[in-house]
Scaffold this active site. Structure first.
Site, PDB file in Angstrom:
ATOM      1  N   ASP A   1       0.841  -1.206   0.000  1.00  0.00           N
ATOM      2  CA  ASP A   1       0.000   0.000   0.000  1.00  0.00           C
ATOM      3  C   ASP A   1       0.870   1.247   0.000  1.00  0.00           C
ATOM      4  OD1 ASP A   1      -2.186   1.790   0.465  1.00  0.00           O
ATOM      5  OD2 ASP A   1      -3.174   0.304   1.722  1.00  0.00           O
TER       6      ASP A   1
ATOM      7  N   HIS B   1      -0.390   3.771   1.450  1.00  0.00           N
ATOM      8  CA  HIS B   1      -0.876   4.328   2.721  1.00  0.00           C
ATOM      9  C   HIS B   1      -0.682   3.325   3.857  1.00  0.00           C
ATOM     10  CE1 HIS B   1      -3.339   5.964  -0.632  1.00  0.00           C
ATOM     11  NE2 HIS B   1      -3.134   7.111  -0.014  1.00  0.00           N
TER      12      HIS B   1
ATOM     13  N   ASP C   1      -3.066   2.979   6.265  1.00  0.00           N
ATOM     14  CA  ASP C   1      -4.401   2.545   6.707  1.00  0.00           C
ATOM     15  C   ASP C   1      -4.372   2.264   8.202  1.00  0.00           C
ATOM     16  OD1 ASP C   1      -5.102   2.893   4.095  1.00  0.00           O
ATOM     17  OD2 ASP C   1      -5.171   0.768   3.580  1.00  0.00           O
TER      18      ASP C   1
ATOM     19  N   HIS D   1     -11.580   3.068   4.958  1.00  0.00           N
ATOM     20  CA  HIS D   1     -10.479   2.424   4.215  1.00  0.00           C
ATOM     21  C   HIS D   1      -9.097   2.907   4.684  1.00  0.00           C
ATOM     22  CE1 HIS D   1      -9.756   5.370   0.568  1.00  0.00           C
ATOM     23  NE2 HIS D   1      -9.956   6.035   1.671  1.00  0.00           N
TER      24      HIS D   1
ATOM     25  N   ASP E   1      -3.285  -3.342  -2.259  1.00  0.00           N
ATOM     26  CA  ASP E   1      -3.966  -2.096  -2.617  1.00  0.00           C
ATOM     27  C   ASP E   1      -3.281  -1.614  -3.904  1.00  0.00           C
ATOM     28  OD1 ASP E   1      -4.663   0.635  -2.836  1.00  0.00           O
ATOM     29  OD2 ASP E   1      -4.885   0.834  -0.664  1.00  0.00           O
TER      30      ASP E   1
ATOM     31  N   ASP F   1      -3.112   1.128  -5.248  1.00  0.00           N
ATOM     32  CA  ASP F   1      -2.400   2.413  -5.183  1.00  0.00           C
ATOM     33  C   ASP F   1      -0.969   2.251  -4.672  1.00  0.00           C
ATOM     34  OD1 ASP F   1      -2.385   2.634  -2.297  1.00  0.00           O
ATOM     35  OD2 ASP F   1      -4.341   3.615  -2.317  1.00  0.00           O
TER      36      ASP F   1
ATOM     37  N   GLU G   1      -9.231  -1.396  -4.112  1.00  0.00           N
ATOM     38  CA  GLU G   1      -9.125   0.011  -4.514  1.00  0.00           C
ATOM     39  C   GLU G   1      -9.058   0.243  -6.022  1.00  0.00           C
ATOM     40  OE1 GLU G   1      -9.396   2.728  -2.509  1.00  0.00           O
ATOM     41  OE2 GLU G   1      -9.494   1.672  -0.582  1.00  0.00           O
TER      42      GLU G   1
HETATM   43  N1  ARG Z   1      -4.846   8.391   5.011  1.00  0.00           N
HETATM   44  C1  ARG Z   1      -5.998   8.806   4.280  1.00  0.00           C
HETATM   45  C2  ARG Z   1      -7.255   8.666   5.137  1.00  0.00           C
HETATM   46  O1  ARG Z   1      -7.200   8.200   6.244  1.00  0.00           O
HETATM   47  C3  ARG Z   1      -6.133   8.034   2.971  1.00  0.00           C
HETATM   48  C4  ARG Z   1      -6.304   6.556   3.162  1.00  0.00           C
HETATM   49  C5  ARG Z   1      -6.330   5.820   1.853  1.00  0.00           C
HETATM   50  N2  ARG Z   1      -6.530   4.416   2.047  1.00  0.00           N
HETATM   51  C6  ARG Z   1      -6.702   3.537   1.078  1.00  0.00           C
HETATM   52  N3  ARG Z   1      -6.970   2.286   1.432  1.00  0.00           N
HETATM   53  N4  ARG Z   1      -6.647   3.874  -0.183  1.00  0.00           N
HETATM   54  O2  ARG Z   1      -8.311   9.018   4.711  1.00  0.00           O
HETATM   55 MN    MN Z   2      -5.134   0.729   1.479  1.00  0.00          MN
HETATM   56 MN    MN Z   3      -3.762   2.930  -0.381  1.00  0.00          MN
END
Ligand code: ARG
Ligand code: MN
Ligand code: MN
Ligand code: MN
Length: 302
Positions: free
Chosen positions: A125, A127, A129, A142, A228, A230, A274
């Site tokens: 990922d 991120h 998460d 998410h 993920d 991304d 995603e």
């Molecule tokens: N950190 C941001 C949030 O808490 C973006 C999270 C994105 N997560 C993902 N699974 N694409 O909103």
């Molecule tokens: Mn994610």
């Molecule tokens: Mn992500």
């Protein structure tokens, strides 16, 4: 072995509509044919029912000290998904879950493990998460699902989520390049191993991913792989809801999934999340997702 595909057209955990079409886009990308070509029997288990966001008020359950959009609806979807994953395992089939936004990981992992076991997780990922209802800047689940799996954060007096059989020291994040303030603190204070894009730049994707898999398999009964899309650079995977520049390349993603295949004896479940075909270029991200799943299931050129 039989692979059972479970679609979760979930978009309640993310801001942008369109990830709910991920399962269709990935199926259309040729997933079943690819797995059949690899010698698996690919069975389509259909989709888990997901309520429409228009049917509920996202903020109906907010507390003064906790924000979680669509929490009751998300819990219900995750409970149904968990039951479907557990039933798949009970039938001796491999659960391959297609998202949907990343909030569904709480359901996949819950169904993939048992309380008397230790499940390792490799989480690819951009991120972390790792937000909680207390730290989230967006309220989007998410961005909180890994923290939820580990029982971090609370909702009122009680933990807001928790999957059994997962310990922090068996969880590894790979490819990090976007963290909010609060989740950064939580993550650094936790025993989760986090490999950032800098680690991949300096040490190479192959080494880092092999190390991640070694940590997740060490002392555990099995592992779950959460992919993920991304995680990849947006030039390769533009069809995602929350793109972040500077992700892994096409080749790096493939070698990573080949290392997952090297650990097939430990692999308990996998999910691909995603994918947002609305934001995509001719279904390219879903097709890439199919290629990566194939690599994770052992596809090789020779
Ligand atoms: N950190 C941001 C949030 O808490 C973006 C999270 C994105 N997560 C993902 N699974 N694409 O909103
Ligand atoms: Mn994610
Ligand atoms: Mn992500
Ligand atoms: Mn269970």
């Amino acid at each position: 072995q039989n692979v059972r595909v479970l679609g979760v057209p979930m978009d309640l955990g993310a801001d942008r509509r369109g990830v709910d079409m991920g399962p269709s886009a990935i199926r259309y990308g040729g997933l079943a044919d690819r797995l059949d070509d690899l010698g698996f029997d690919c069975i389509d288990g259909g989709d888990i029912a997901v309520p429409r966001p228009e049917a509920g008020d996202p903020d109906a359950n907010d507390l003064p000290d906790g924000r979680t959009k669509f929490l009751p609806e998300t819990r219900e979807v995750c409970a149904d998904l968990s039951a479907a994953v557990a039933a798949t395992r009970a039938d001796g089939e491999f659960p391959l879950v297609l998202g949907g936004d990343h909030s569904i990981a709480m359901g996949t992992v819950d169904g993939a493990t048992d309380p008397d076991e230790e499940l390792g997780i490799v989480w690819f990922d951009a991120h972390g998460d790792f937000n909680t209802p207390q730290t989230t800047p967006s309220g989007n689940i998410h961005g909180m699902s890994l923290a939820g799996i580990l029982g971090k954060g609370r909702f009122g007096e009680t933990p807001w989520a928790r999957a059994p059989g997962v310990s922090e020291e068996n969880v590894v994040l790979v490819g990090l390049r976007s963290l909010d303030e609060g989740e950064r603190k939580l993550l650094t204070e936790s025993d989760v191993t986090a490999f950032t894009m800098s680690d991949i730049d300096t040490r190479g994707a192959s080494t880092v991913v092999q190390e991640a898999l070694a940590i997740a398999t060490d002392g555990t009964d099995a592992i779950h792989v959460s992919l993920d899309l991304d995680w990849l650079d947006p030039t390769e995977a533009p069809g995602v809801g929350t793109p972040v520049r500077g992700g892994v390349s096409y080749r790096e993603a493939h070698i990573a999934m080949e290392h997952v295949a090297d650990n097939s004896a430990s692999l308990r479940s996998m999910e691909v999340v995603e994918v947002n075909p609305i934001l995509d270029e001719h279904n390219r991200t879903a097709e890439l997702a199919c290629e990566l799943v194939s690599s994770a299931f052992g596809e090789r050129i020779l």
